[in-house]
Design a protein around this motif. Structure first.
Motif, PDB file in Angstrom:
ATOM      1  N   LEU A 288       0.908  -1.073  -0.131  1.00  0.00           N
ATOM      2  CA  LEU A 288       0.066  -0.063  -0.116  1.00  0.00           C
ATOM      3  C   LEU A 288       0.773   1.206  -0.058  1.00  0.00           C
ATOM      4  O   LEU A 288       0.826   2.018  -0.735  1.00  0.00           O
ATOM      5  CB  LEU A 288      -0.858  -0.045   1.411  1.00  0.00           C
ATOM      6  CG  LEU A 288      -1.910   1.121   1.179  1.00  0.00           C
ATOM      7  CD1 LEU A 288      -2.760   1.148   0.015  1.00  0.00           C
ATOM      8  CD2 LEU A 288      -2.930   1.031   2.541  1.00  0.00           C
ATOM      9  N   TYR A 289       1.893   1.435   0.792  1.00  0.00           N
ATOM     10  CA  TYR A 289       2.636   2.482   0.796  1.00  0.00           C
ATOM     11  C   TYR A 289       3.695   2.822  -0.283  1.00  0.00           C
ATOM     12  O   TYR A 289       3.601   4.004  -0.655  1.00  0.00           O
ATOM     13  CB  TYR A 289       3.569   2.725   2.289  1.00  0.00           C
ATOM     14  CG  TYR A 289       4.209   3.928   2.357  1.00  0.00           C
ATOM     15  CD1 TYR A 289       3.504   5.107   2.894  1.00  0.00           C
ATOM     16  CD2 TYR A 289       5.638   4.046   2.247  1.00  0.00           C
ATOM     17  CE1 TYR A 289       4.151   6.256   2.945  1.00  0.00           C
ATOM     18  CE2 TYR A 289       6.252   5.340   2.431  1.00  0.00           C
ATOM     19  CZ  TYR A 289       5.406   6.300   2.659  1.00  0.00           C
ATOM     20  OH  TYR A 289       5.993   7.501   2.805  1.00  0.00           O
ATOM     21  N   PRO A 290       3.905   1.964  -0.823  1.00  0.00           N
ATOM     22  CA  PRO A 290       4.754   2.438  -2.070  1.00  0.00           C
ATOM     23  C   PRO A 290       3.825   2.544  -3.497  1.00  0.00           C
ATOM     24  O   PRO A 290       4.053   3.471  -4.267  1.00  0.00           O
ATOM     25  CB  PRO A 290       5.506   0.915  -2.492  1.00  0.00           C
ATOM     26  CG  PRO A 290       5.676   0.267  -1.303  1.00  0.00           C
ATOM     27  CD  PRO A 290       4.637   0.538  -0.408  1.00  0.00           C
ATOM     28  N   TRP A 291       2.737   2.103  -3.551  1.00  0.00           N
ATOM     29  CA  TRP A 291       1.587   2.485  -4.519  1.00  0.00           C
ATOM     30  C   TRP A 291       1.250   3.953  -4.065  1.00  0.00           C
ATOM     31  O   TRP A 291       0.858   4.597  -4.921  1.00  0.00           O
ATOM     32  CB  TRP A 291       0.664   1.684  -4.382  1.00  0.00           C
ATOM     33  CG  TRP A 291       0.825   0.247  -5.160  1.00  0.00           C
ATOM     34  CD1 TRP A 291       0.948  -0.896  -4.564  1.00  0.00           C
ATOM     35  CD2 TRP A 291       0.751   0.250  -6.540  1.00  0.00           C
ATOM     36  NE1 TRP A 291       1.114  -1.851  -5.660  1.00  0.00           N
ATOM     37  CE2 TRP A 291       1.073  -1.169  -6.902  1.00  0.00           C
ATOM     38  CE3 TRP A 291       0.608   1.007  -7.698  1.00  0.00           C
ATOM     39  CZ2 TRP A 291       0.958  -1.471  -8.161  1.00  0.00           C
ATOM     40  CZ3 TRP A 291       0.587   0.654  -8.814  1.00  0.00           C
ATOM     41  CH2 TRP A 291       0.876  -0.751  -9.234  1.00  0.00           C
ATOM     42  N   LEU A 292       1.024   4.265  -2.715  1.00  0.00           N
ATOM     43  CA  LEU A 292       0.731   5.643  -2.565  1.00  0.00           C
ATOM     44  C   LEU A 292       1.736   6.651  -2.872  1.00  0.00           C
ATOM     45  O   LEU A 292       1.397   7.408  -3.535  1.00  0.00           O
ATOM     46  CB  LEU A 292       0.326   5.690  -1.172  1.00  0.00           C
ATOM     47  CG  LEU A 292       0.193   7.339  -0.316  1.00  0.00           C
ATOM     48  CD1 LEU A 292      -0.951   7.795  -0.841  1.00  0.00           C
ATOM     49  CD2 LEU A 292       0.364   7.556   1.267  1.00  0.00           C
ATOM     50  N   CYS A 293       3.208   6.363  -2.691  1.00  0.00           N
ATOM     51  CA  CYS A 293       4.266   7.029  -3.052  1.00  0.00           C
ATOM     52  C   CYS A 293       4.201   7.307  -4.526  1.00  0.00           C
ATOM     53  O   CYS A 293       4.467   8.319  -5.292  1.00  0.00           O
ATOM     54  CB  CYS A 293       5.281   6.378  -2.540  1.00  0.00           C
ATOM     55  SG  CYS A 293       5.586   6.700  -0.605  1.00  0.00           S
ATOM     56  N   ALA A 294       3.815   6.131  -5.467  1.00  0.00           N
ATOM     57  CA  ALA A 294       4.033   6.092  -6.606  1.00  0.00           C
ATOM     58  C   ALA A 294       2.826   6.869  -7.177  1.00  0.00           C
ATOM     59  O   ALA A 294       2.995   7.944  -8.200  1.00  0.00           O
ATOM     60  CB  ALA A 294       3.739   4.798  -7.206  1.00  0.00           C
ATOM     61  N   ALA A 295       1.738   7.086  -6.653  1.00  0.00           N
ATOM     62  CA  ALA A 295       0.674   7.755  -6.902  1.00  0.00           C
ATOM     63  C   ALA A 295       0.971   9.117  -6.793  1.00  0.00           C
ATOM     64  O   ALA A 295       0.780  10.145  -7.814  1.00  0.00           O
ATOM     65  CB  ALA A 295      -0.623   7.619  -6.057  1.00  0.00           C
ATOM     66  N   VAL A 296       1.561   9.736  -5.789  1.00  0.00           N
ATOM     67  CA  VAL A 296       1.811  11.146  -5.432  1.00  0.00           C
ATOM     68  C   VAL A 296       2.911  11.328  -6.479  1.00  0.00           C
ATOM     69  O   VAL A 296       2.809  12.599  -6.986  1.00  0.00           O
ATOM     70  CB  VAL A 296       2.283  11.201  -3.814  1.00  0.00           C
ATOM     71  CG1 VAL A 296       2.962  12.491  -3.697  1.00  0.00           C
ATOM     72  CG2 VAL A 296       1.160  10.833  -3.019  1.00  0.00           C
ATOM     73  N   TYR A 297       3.905  10.757  -6.424  1.00  0.00           N
ATOM     74  CA  TYR A 297       5.136  11.061  -7.576  1.00  0.00           C
ATOM     75  C   TYR A 297       4.440  11.066  -8.843  1.00  0.00           C
ATOM     76  O   TYR A 297       5.031  11.828  -9.637  1.00  0.00           O
ATOM     77  CB  TYR A 297       6.130   9.975  -7.403  1.00  0.00           C
ATOM     78  CG  TYR A 297       6.956   9.960  -6.137  1.00  0.00           C
ATOM     79  CD1 TYR A 297       7.273  11.285  -5.233  1.00  0.00           C
ATOM     80  CD2 TYR A 297       7.740   8.844  -5.665  1.00  0.00           C
ATOM     81  CE1 TYR A 297       7.878  11.178  -4.276  1.00  0.00           C
ATOM     82  CE2 TYR A 297       8.373   8.697  -4.577  1.00  0.00           C
ATOM     83  CZ  TYR A 297       8.405  10.056  -3.801  1.00  0.00           C
ATOM     84  OH  TYR A 297       9.575  10.180  -2.763  1.00  0.00           O
ATOM     85  N   GLY A 298       3.605  10.372  -9.469  1.00  0.00           N
ATOM     86  CA  GLY A 298       3.182  10.174 -10.676  1.00  0.00           C
ATOM     87  C   GLY A 298       2.223  11.502 -10.964  1.00  0.00           C
ATOM     88  O   GLY A 298       2.214  12.145 -11.812  1.00  0.00           O
ATOM     89  N   LEU A 299       1.679  11.975  -9.868  1.00  0.00           N
ATOM     90  CA  LEU A 299       0.717  13.277 -10.108  1.00  0.00           C
ATOM     91  C   LEU A 299       1.684  14.487 -10.028  1.00  0.00           C
ATOM     92  O   LEU A 299       1.163  15.425 -10.318  1.00  0.00           O
ATOM     93  CB  LEU A 299      -0.214  13.227  -8.763  1.00  0.00           C
ATOM     94  CG  LEU A 299      -1.348  12.053  -9.173  1.00  0.00           C
ATOM     95  CD1 LEU A 299      -2.280  12.247  -7.850  1.00  0.00           C
ATOM     96  CD2 LEU A 299      -2.317  12.440 -10.419  1.00  0.00           C
ATOM     97  N   THR A 300       2.674  14.230  -9.188  1.00  0.00           N
ATOM     98  CA  THR A 300       3.562  15.905  -9.112  1.00  0.00           C
ATOM     99  C   THR A 300       4.899  15.701  -9.637  1.00  0.00           C
ATOM    100  O   THR A 300       5.610  16.638  -9.248  1.00  0.00           O
ATOM    101  CB  THR A 300       3.674  15.854  -7.399  1.00  0.00           C
ATOM    102  OG1 THR A 300       4.269  14.789  -6.891  1.00  0.00           O
ATOM    103  CG2 THR A 300       2.310  15.862  -6.901  1.00  0.00           C
ATOM    104  N   GLY A 301       5.182  14.724 -10.569  1.00  0.00           N
ATOM    105  CA  GLY A 301       6.726  14.715 -11.139  1.00  0.00           C
ATOM    106  C   GLY A 301       7.514  14.399  -9.958  1.00  0.00           C
ATOM    107  O   GLY A 301       8.554  15.218 -10.217  1.00  0.00           O
ATOM    108  N   HIS A 302       7.346  13.487  -9.257  1.00  0.00           N
ATOM    109  CA  HIS A 302       8.409  12.892  -8.202  1.00  0.00           C
ATOM    110  C   HIS A 302       8.629  13.985  -7.267  1.00  0.00           C
ATOM    111  O   HIS A 302       9.821  14.394  -6.816  1.00  0.00           O
ATOM    112  CB  HIS A 302       9.509  12.537  -8.897  1.00  0.00           C
ATOM    113  CG  HIS A 302      10.194  11.336  -8.090  1.00  0.00           C
ATOM    114  ND1 HIS A 302      10.991  11.563  -7.013  1.00  0.00           N
ATOM    115  CD2 HIS A 302      10.100   9.903  -8.328  1.00  0.00           C
ATOM    116  CE1 HIS A 302      11.448  10.445  -6.591  1.00  0.00           C
ATOM    117  NE2 HIS A 302      10.867   9.454  -7.321  1.00  0.00           N
ATOM    118  N   SER A 303       7.702  14.881  -6.871  1.00  0.00           N
ATOM    119  CA  SER A 303       7.703  15.809  -5.676  1.00  0.00           C
ATOM    120  C   SER A 303       7.896  15.196  -4.266  1.00  0.00           C
ATOM    121  O   SER A 303       7.123  14.800  -3.850  1.00  0.00           O
ATOM    122  CB  SER A 303       6.839  16.893  -5.978  1.00  0.00           C
ATOM    123  OG  SER A 303       6.861  17.901  -4.761  1.00  0.00           O
ATOM    124  N   VAL A 304       9.127  15.429  -4.083  1.00  0.00           N
ATOM    125  CA  VAL A 304       9.355  15.147  -2.298  1.00  0.00           C
ATOM    126  C   VAL A 304       8.621  15.867  -1.474  1.00  0.00           C
ATOM    127  O   VAL A 304       7.838  15.228  -0.313  1.00  0.00           O
ATOM    128  CB  VAL A 304      10.903  15.202  -1.849  1.00  0.00           C
ATOM    129  CG1 VAL A 304      11.178  14.730  -0.452  1.00  0.00           C
ATOM    130  CG2 VAL A 304      11.451  14.147  -2.868  1.00  0.00           C
TER     131      VAL A 304
END
Length: 166
Positions: A73-89
């Motif tokens: 679940l957490y890696p998928w959440l990270c991937a979704a956030v990164y995908g939507l924001t251009g890998h924004s930390v």
């Protein structure tokens, strides 16, 4: 003595204030520790990046590809956030702060159901200022999401139980 209605109205305001303070503490810690430039990442970062780059749910370590190295679940959440924001930390840091703030609210829900509004407010305040919960919000680690989901299950069980068995 204030009327019962005014006390009931003060609880949401106080809880809102606690949640705002919790969010600001978490964002402040994220910025103070300079996590936007020096993120504290774990294996989930690699898995999220691999998901976005089409390599799948893989963690490569010492010549071996691990396909179930971490919970999904957490890696998928990270991937979704990164995908939507251009890998924004920074965006992931804001999501982490929101998850940590939601945890504070769920702590209130659990404590209020088990005891009272006042105990719920105290529990939420303690969760809001807990150093470990603040620090782990700044790390890209599944602990905050795991804690949030466990608290959500506990809150659901407490809220939807027909009576208080304690």
């Amino acid at each position: 003595m204030p009327a019962r209605g005014s006390v009931a109205r003060s609880v949401p305001r106080f809880l809102f204030g606690i949640c705002v303070a919790a969010f600001l503490l978490r964002i402040g810690a994220f910025l103070w520790l300079d996590r936007a430039h020096y993120p504290d990442v774990w294996e989930t970062e690699t898995v999220a990046t691999n998901l976005l780059e089409g390599r799948g749910f893989v963690f490569h370590f010492m010549g071996t590809d691990y396909r179930s190295y971490v919970e999904p679940l957490y890696p998928w959440l990270c991937a979704a956030v990164y995908g939507l924001t251009g890998h924004s930390v920074l965006a992931l840091g804001i999501v982490q702060a929101l998850l940590g703030t939601a945890l504070v609210w769920l702590v209130f829900v659990c404590a209020r159901r088990m005891a009272s509004d006042a105990i719920g407010q105290l529990a939420a305040l303690l969760a809001a200022v807990h150093p470990g919960l603040i620090l782990y919000t700044t790390k890209f680690h599944p602990l905050i999401l795991d804690s949030l989901l466990m608290a959500a299950v506990a809150a659901a069980c407490l809220v939807w139980s027909p009576k208080r068995p304690w």
